[in-house]
Design a protein around this motif. Structure first.
Motif, short mmCIF file in Angstrom:
data_model
loop_
_atom_site.label_atom_id
_atom_site.label_comp_id
_atom_site.label_asym_id
_atom_site.label_seq_id
_atom_site.Cartn_x
_atom_site.Cartn_y
_atom_site.Cartn_z
N TYR A 31 33.63 35.53 35.34
CA TYR A 31 32.66 36.62 35.41
C TYR A 31 31.24 36.07 35.32
CZ TYR A 31 29.96 40.77 34.35
OH TYR A 31 29.01 41.76 34.38
N ALA A 32 31.00 35.14 34.40
CA ALA A 32 29.66 34.58 34.22
C ALA A 32 29.16 33.91 35.51
CB ALA A 32 29.66 33.57 33.07
N LYS A 33 30.03 33.19 36.16
CA LYS A 33 29.67 32.51 37.41
C LYS A 33 29.34 33.54 38.51
CE LYS A 33 31.43 28.93 40.51
NZ LYS A 33 32.56 28.04 40.76
N PHE A 34 30.18 34.56 38.65
CA PHE A 34 29.95 35.60 39.65
C PHE A 34 28.67 36.37 39.35
CE2 PHE A 34 30.62 39.90 41.37
CZ PHE A 34 30.86 39.58 42.70
N ALA A 35 28.48 36.75 38.10
CA ALA A 35 27.29 37.51 37.70
C ALA A 35 26.02 36.69 37.92
CB ALA A 35 27.40 37.95 36.25
N GLN A 36 26.06 35.42 37.57
CA GLN A 36 24.90 34.54 37.76
C GLN A 36 24.55 34.43 39.24
OE1 GLN A 36 22.96 33.20 35.41
NE2 GLN A 36 21.65 32.29 36.95
N SER A 79 21.88 47.89 37.98
CA SER A 79 22.35 48.10 36.60
C SER A 79 23.60 48.99 36.57
CB SER A 79 21.24 48.71 35.74
OG SER A 79 20.87 49.98 36.23
N LYS A 80 23.82 49.73 37.63
CA LYS A 80 25.05 50.54 37.73
C LYS A 80 26.28 49.63 37.81
CE LYS A 80 27.27 53.84 40.87
NZ LYS A 80 27.11 54.59 42.12
N TYR A 81 26.13 48.45 38.37
CA TYR A 81 27.23 47.52 38.57
C TYR A 81 27.19 46.35 37.59
CZ TYR A 81 27.40 50.17 42.86
OH TYR A 81 27.47 51.20 43.76
N PHE A 82 26.01 45.83 37.34
CA PHE A 82 25.84 44.66 36.48
C PHE A 82 25.59 45.17 35.06
CE2 PHE A 82 23.27 41.08 34.79
CZ PHE A 82 24.20 40.08 34.98
N LYS A 83 26.69 45.52 34.37
CA LYS A 83 26.59 46.15 33.06
C LYS A 83 26.51 45.14 31.92
CE LYS A 83 28.96 50.37 34.37
NZ LYS A 83 30.04 51.30 34.04
N TYR A 84 27.00 43.93 32.13
CA TYR A 84 27.08 42.94 31.06
C TYR A 84 26.63 41.58 31.56
CZ TYR A 84 30.73 46.44 30.29
OH TYR A 84 31.43 47.61 30.21
N ALA A 134 27.17 37.43 30.35
CA ALA A 134 28.34 36.74 29.81
C ALA A 134 28.46 36.93 28.30
CB ALA A 134 28.30 35.26 30.17
N ASP A 135 27.35 36.89 27.58
CA ASP A 135 27.39 37.05 26.13
C ASP A 135 27.83 38.46 25.73
OD1 ASP A 135 26.57 34.43 25.70
OD2 ASP A 135 24.44 34.98 25.65
N GLN A 136 27.33 39.46 26.45
CA GLN A 136 27.73 40.84 26.16
C GLN A 136 29.21 41.05 26.45
OE1 GLN A 136 24.82 42.52 28.80
NE2 GLN A 136 23.58 43.30 27.09
N LEU A 137 29.70 40.44 27.53
CA LEU A 137 31.13 40.53 27.84
C LEU A 137 31.94 39.89 26.72
CD1 LEU A 137 33.53 41.16 29.66
CD2 LEU A 137 33.07 39.00 30.84
N GLN A 138 31.51 38.73 26.27
CA GLN A 138 32.21 38.03 25.18
C GLN A 138 32.25 38.90 23.93
OE1 GLN A 138 33.62 34.68 25.28
NE2 GLN A 138 34.63 35.79 23.64
N GLU A 139 31.16 39.56 23.61
CA GLU A 139 31.11 40.44 22.44
C GLU A 139 32.09 41.61 22.59
OE1 GLU A 139 27.04 41.68 21.89
OE2 GLU A 139 26.36 39.62 21.59
N ARG A 140 32.14 42.20 23.78
CA ARG A 140 33.07 43.32 24.01
C ARG A 140 34.52 42.87 23.87
NH1 ARG A 140 31.02 48.16 27.51
NH2 ARG A 140 33.04 48.88 26.80
N LEU A 141 34.83 41.70 24.41
CA LEU A 141 36.18 41.19 24.31
C LEU A 141 36.54 40.87 22.85
CD1 LEU A 141 36.29 38.94 27.48
CD2 LEU A 141 37.46 41.12 27.13
N ASP A 142 35.58 40.35 22.10
CA ASP A 142 35.82 40.08 20.68
C ASP A 142 36.15 41.37 19.94
OD1 ASP A 142 35.43 37.38 21.04
OD2 ASP A 142 33.36 37.40 20.28
N ILE A 143 35.46 42.45 20.29
CA ILE A 143 35.74 43.75 19.66
C ILE A 143 37.12 44.25 20.06
CG2 ILE A 143 35.07 46.18 19.65
CD1 ILE A 143 32.12 45.17 19.89
N ILE A 144 37.43 44.14 21.35
CA ILE A 144 38.73 44.61 21.84
C ILE A 144 39.87 43.90 21.14
CG2 ILE A 144 40.28 44.63 23.84
CD1 ILE A 144 37.79 45.12 25.57
N PHE A 145 39.77 42.57 21.06
CA PHE A 145 40.87 41.79 20.50
C PHE A 145 40.70 41.51 19.01
CE2 PHE A 145 41.22 40.86 25.03
CZ PHE A 145 42.55 41.16 25.22
#
Length: 109
Positions: A73-78, A90-95, A97-108
């Motif tokens: 995701y980080a590579k694609f987003a960059q 901003s409708k598509y690029f919501k996160y 890489a760090d924000q994605l990592q934070e969300r995944l940490d919360i999920i798991f």
């Protein structure tokens, strides 16, 4: 970029077609990713892991998702964050890489 402002409509479609398809593909990919992440979050809220082995499984899932998803995701987003693939990125690029990592940490957790 080629100026096709005065060209007939058919010519504009042919000249801009490849770029339009690429923009649509980027929007579709971001959209599918965001939808998938929301689905994972919803499943997480309803799923339960058995007490025996549950923590180990949760940690393995977290490690695998972090290993496979975050760098991709980080590579694609960059690659696409500074490109004009949408009038409203901003409708598509919501996160990032760090924000994605934070969300995944919360999920798991």
């Amino acid at each position: 970029m080629l100026d096709v402002g005065n060209a007939p409509t058919g010519v504009k479609a042919v000249v801009g077609g490849k770029e339009s398809n690429e923009r649509k593909e980027v929007k579709d990919r971001f959209g599918r990713f965001n939808e998938g992440l929301e689905d994972i979050e919803a499943l997480h809220l309803t799923a339960t892991l058995e007490k025996e082995g549950g923590n180990e499984l949760r940690n393995r899932l977290k490690d695998e998702v972090n290993r496979m998803v975050v760098p991709t995701y980080a590579k694609f987003a960059q690659k696409h964050k500074d490109r004009e693939f949408s009038k409203n990125p901003s409708k598509y690029f919501k996160y990032d890489a760090d924000q994605l990592q934070e969300r995944l940490d919360i999920i798991f957790g």
